[in-house]
Write a protein that holds these residues in place. Sequence first.
Motif, PDB file in Angstrom:
ATOM      1  N   GLU A  21       0.856  -1.360  -0.046  1.00  0.00           N
ATOM      2  CA  GLU A  21      -0.070  -0.102  -0.047  1.00  0.00           C
ATOM      3  C   GLU A  21       0.694   1.293   0.098  1.00  0.00           C
ATOM      4  OE1 GLU A  21      -3.786  -0.336   1.920  1.00  0.00           O
ATOM      5  OE2 GLU A  21      -3.464   1.701   2.860  1.00  0.00           O
ATOM      6  N   VAL A  30       3.700  -0.151   4.186  1.00  0.00           N
ATOM      7  CA  VAL A  30       2.657  -0.749   4.755  1.00  0.00           C
ATOM      8  C   VAL A  30       2.359  -1.981   3.501  1.00  0.00           C
ATOM      9  CG1 VAL A  30       0.371  -0.849   5.372  1.00  0.00           C
ATOM     10  CG2 VAL A  30       1.878   1.184   5.876  1.00  0.00           C
ATOM     11  N   TYR A  31       2.037  -3.087   4.009  1.00  0.00           N
ATOM     12  CA  TYR A  31       1.655  -3.977   2.990  1.00  0.00           C
ATOM     13  C   TYR A  31       0.832  -5.059   3.507  1.00  0.00           C
ATOM     14  CZ  TYR A  31       5.478  -7.064   4.694  1.00  0.00           C
ATOM     15  OH  TYR A  31       6.376  -7.696   5.606  1.00  0.00           O
ATOM     16  N   ASN A  32      -0.022  -5.845   2.640  1.00  0.00           N
ATOM     17  CA  ASN A  32      -0.873  -7.017   3.146  1.00  0.00           C
ATOM     18  C   ASN A  32      -0.370  -8.346   2.849  1.00  0.00           C
ATOM     19  OD1 ASN A  32      -3.169  -5.168   3.566  1.00  0.00           O
ATOM     20  ND2 ASN A  32      -3.051  -4.923   1.587  1.00  0.00           N
ATOM     21  N   PRO A  33       0.056  -9.179   4.232  1.00  0.00           N
ATOM     22  CA  PRO A  33       0.627 -10.535   4.035  1.00  0.00           C
ATOM     23  C   PRO A  33      -0.288 -11.327   3.372  1.00  0.00           C
ATOM     24  CG  PRO A  33       0.698  -9.697   6.193  1.00  0.00           C
ATOM     25  CD  PRO A  33      -0.196  -8.740   5.436  1.00  0.00           C
ATOM     26  N   LYS A  35      -2.817 -14.787   2.624  1.00  0.00           N
ATOM     27  CA  LYS A  35      -3.003 -15.968   3.462  1.00  0.00           C
ATOM     28  C   LYS A  35      -2.571 -17.243   3.109  1.00  0.00           C
ATOM     29  CE  LYS A  35      -7.549 -17.335   4.370  1.00  0.00           C
ATOM     30  NZ  LYS A  35      -9.095 -17.384   4.286  1.00  0.00           N
ATOM     31  N   TYR A  37       0.228 -18.369   4.061  1.00  0.00           N
ATOM     32  CA  TYR A  37       1.881 -18.333   3.799  1.00  0.00           C
ATOM     33  C   TYR A  37       2.617 -17.605   4.934  1.00  0.00           C
ATOM     34  CZ  TYR A  37       1.900 -19.336  -1.240  1.00  0.00           C
ATOM     35  OH  TYR A  37       1.663 -20.013  -2.532  1.00  0.00           O
ATOM     36  N   GLN A  38       3.558 -18.174   5.301  1.00  0.00           N
ATOM     37  CA  GLN A  38       4.169 -17.573   6.315  1.00  0.00           C
ATOM     38  C   GLN A  38       5.331 -16.515   5.793  1.00  0.00           C
ATOM     39  OE1 GLN A  38       5.396 -21.494   7.925  1.00  0.00           O
ATOM     40  NE2 GLN A  38       4.366 -20.785   9.896  1.00  0.00           N
ATOM     41  N   GLU A  39       5.632 -15.664   6.774  1.00  0.00           N
ATOM     42  CA  GLU A  39       6.480 -14.655   6.233  1.00  0.00           C
ATOM     43  C   GLU A  39       7.990 -15.019   6.824  1.00  0.00           C
ATOM     44  OE1 GLU A  39       4.828 -10.501   5.127  1.00  0.00           O
ATOM     45  OE2 GLU A  39       5.559 -10.692   7.267  1.00  0.00           O
ATOM     46  N   ILE A  40       9.106 -14.605   6.054  1.00  0.00           N
ATOM     47  CA  ILE A  40      10.364 -14.720   6.384  1.00  0.00           C
ATOM     48  C   ILE A  40      11.129 -13.670   6.574  1.00  0.00           C
ATOM     49  CG2 ILE A  40      12.204 -16.376   6.020  1.00  0.00           C
ATOM     50  CD1 ILE A  40      10.745 -17.708   3.984  1.00  0.00           C
ATOM     51  N   ILE A 136      12.312  -9.557   3.022  1.00  0.00           N
ATOM     52  CA  ILE A 136      11.208 -10.145   3.798  1.00  0.00           C
ATOM     53  C   ILE A 136      10.701 -11.095   2.452  1.00  0.00           C
ATOM     54  CG2 ILE A 136       8.725  -9.820   4.366  1.00  0.00           C
ATOM     55  CD1 ILE A 136       9.740  -7.209   5.934  1.00  0.00           C
ATOM     56  N   LYS A 141       2.613 -21.955   3.972  1.00  0.00           N
ATOM     57  CA  LYS A 141       2.559 -22.546   5.310  1.00  0.00           C
ATOM     58  C   LYS A 141       3.023 -24.035   5.806  1.00  0.00           C
ATOM     59  CE  LYS A 141      -0.480 -21.193   8.999  1.00  0.00           C
ATOM     60  NZ  LYS A 141      -1.443 -20.088   9.394  1.00  0.00           N
TER      61      LYS A 141
END
Lengths: 327, 327
Positions: A21, A30-33, A35, A37-40, A136, A141
């Motif tokens: 965003e 700002v961003y939308n992760p 669904k 998935y996991q973040e690294i 990032i 998941k």
Amino acid sequence: MDEFELIRRIAPRSLSHREIEIGIGDDAAVYNPKKGYQEIVCVDTMVDGVHFLSSHSTPADIGYKALAVNISDIAAMGGYPKFYLVSIAVPSGRRESDIEAMYEEMTKLAKLYQMDLIGGDTVSTRGQMVITVTVIGEVEKGRACLRSHARPGDVVFVTGELGSSAAGLSLLLGDRFTNDEGLVQHFMKRHKRPEPRVKAGLICSRYQRVALNDISDGLASELNEIAEASRVSIDIYQDSIPTHSELHKLHSDWEEWVLFGGEDFELAGTISSDQWERFAQECSSCGVPVYKIGQVVQSGEAKVFYHSGQDRILLEKKGYNHFKQDR
Amino acid sequence: MDEFELIRRIAPRSLSHREIEIGIGDDAAVYNPKKGYQEIVCVDTMVDGVHFLSSHSTPADIGYKALAVNISDIAAMGGYPKFYLVSIAVPSGRRESDIEAMYEEMTKLAKLYQMDLIGGDTVSTRGQMVITVTVIGEVEKGRACLRSHARPGDVVFVTGELGSSAAGLSLLLGDRFTNDEGLVQHFMKRHKRPEPRVKAGLICSRYQRVALNDISDGLASELNEIAEASRVSIDIYQDSIPTHSELHKLHSDWEEWVLFGGEDFELAGTISSDQWERFAQECSSCGVPVYKIGQVVQSGEAKVFYHSGQDRILLEKKGYNHFKQDR
């Protein structure tokens, strides 16, 4: 150049990820992760005179490597990189064009992976240049390839060729052990422009229980980390470790480079033995060179053994330790 | 001390966030972002001799501030901080205990916000100390307070007291303009231990369309950024800007400190005028000091004007620019 002007110049013209965003230009991104998935997240710092030599590397080389080593950390988790942030402490005398060249090269590398620059800062220093990159990424998941995944009976594997980066560094530092210009360029490129093994990492993430490390501190160190995290021992074999075909003829240190040199940014890992064949075929069909170099064994201790001829040698976790030695 | 040992010592004993699957100790951290929230990421670098003076600050002070300024960036988006990563380039002569003291103080500050350390690295340098902190936070979806949110008619506000951090820096650098030890301690604390305005930022995020910046580069610079991003002009009034009651009596530079000094890490922002009263009351009931200092005006240009007595002065975006001046 003022910092605001620099931000304008380095801010990406277009974004690969619609989840963003706000990228560069506010207090934070700002961003939308996504669904499922996991973040690294990872961060790595490079200091002039310690991790690179600005006298021997172009700004483009430095920028490339600072980003590449972080992408490699994401690959070593079985993930793919998405966003990055860059902080540079710039010595007062440094030309603006050098800093721009660093960012340009990072932009090129980022494009290969559809990564977006989403933040960072540039500050002045009266000391050496210091560049810190945060990356990032994402992994499906539950699919992250953790060091703790190794089990007795697993195959131990590595990608690519080992020791070539250390050979390149040695050349850079003036040890002209060969006059073959093709070889010189090959080894130096392996040191200056390591290619993160993102594709290999993604393949690993599709298999159950792959333990994975990228080879930044040397094969001995990475395998010891896996052994410790998984509480297993590991046997590897000299004649199975992939190296450049000329390496052993060129320098008496070649074995030291292969085991402890580090900075190859290949992947070292373990996989269940019944999945090894399928995994090796899949890697091969994707153009990823992968080699079995040993196996995980049952043991009360977490040790790594190196078999050379008739000898079985305990491999210590020495690797490259910034607190113990300075380049 | 070796780096592996350091990792073991700094790794948190317990985690505040259950979303973390892997924190420190693998190639990267892995965690699960929450639904209905957006992520915020920022990074800031501090260099010895430029952003702090290790001769005048304890390691604990340095660690505190490096983390606090990043939390402040998250607050300036209306978010709350969750995770952080720390990279330190340590001069060879530095004692291990200093580095541990830095981490300890960051751990204490992080605890106030239930933040978890999830990664980083420590490398050696032959130059000055450089510390880079990355913070990842969250904001409720669509609620981020962006610089572009200001509209003509909005109230311009700030939290806390301005200029005190610059006064503290001046004292630190040897300008003993007062012998009142209580004041000296107050101003120095404002410089060394700024308190990020997380609570105020969270309140802002609950209102529609708040534009927000944290005051790192000085009020003039922050308001100009809002004016530019929102394409509006701003009028502010000298006698409305909150300062310590003694400040103007102590030093002829006080107005310079208030407008351009920076590092107060208070929040400056704009809010719709019909929401101002409710907002001010809510802040006050939460113990957040907030002051109306002016208004957003219609204009073809993005300018900030400072009203002092009968004068209306154009405020340039000078602030503290690392490329133009060195402390």
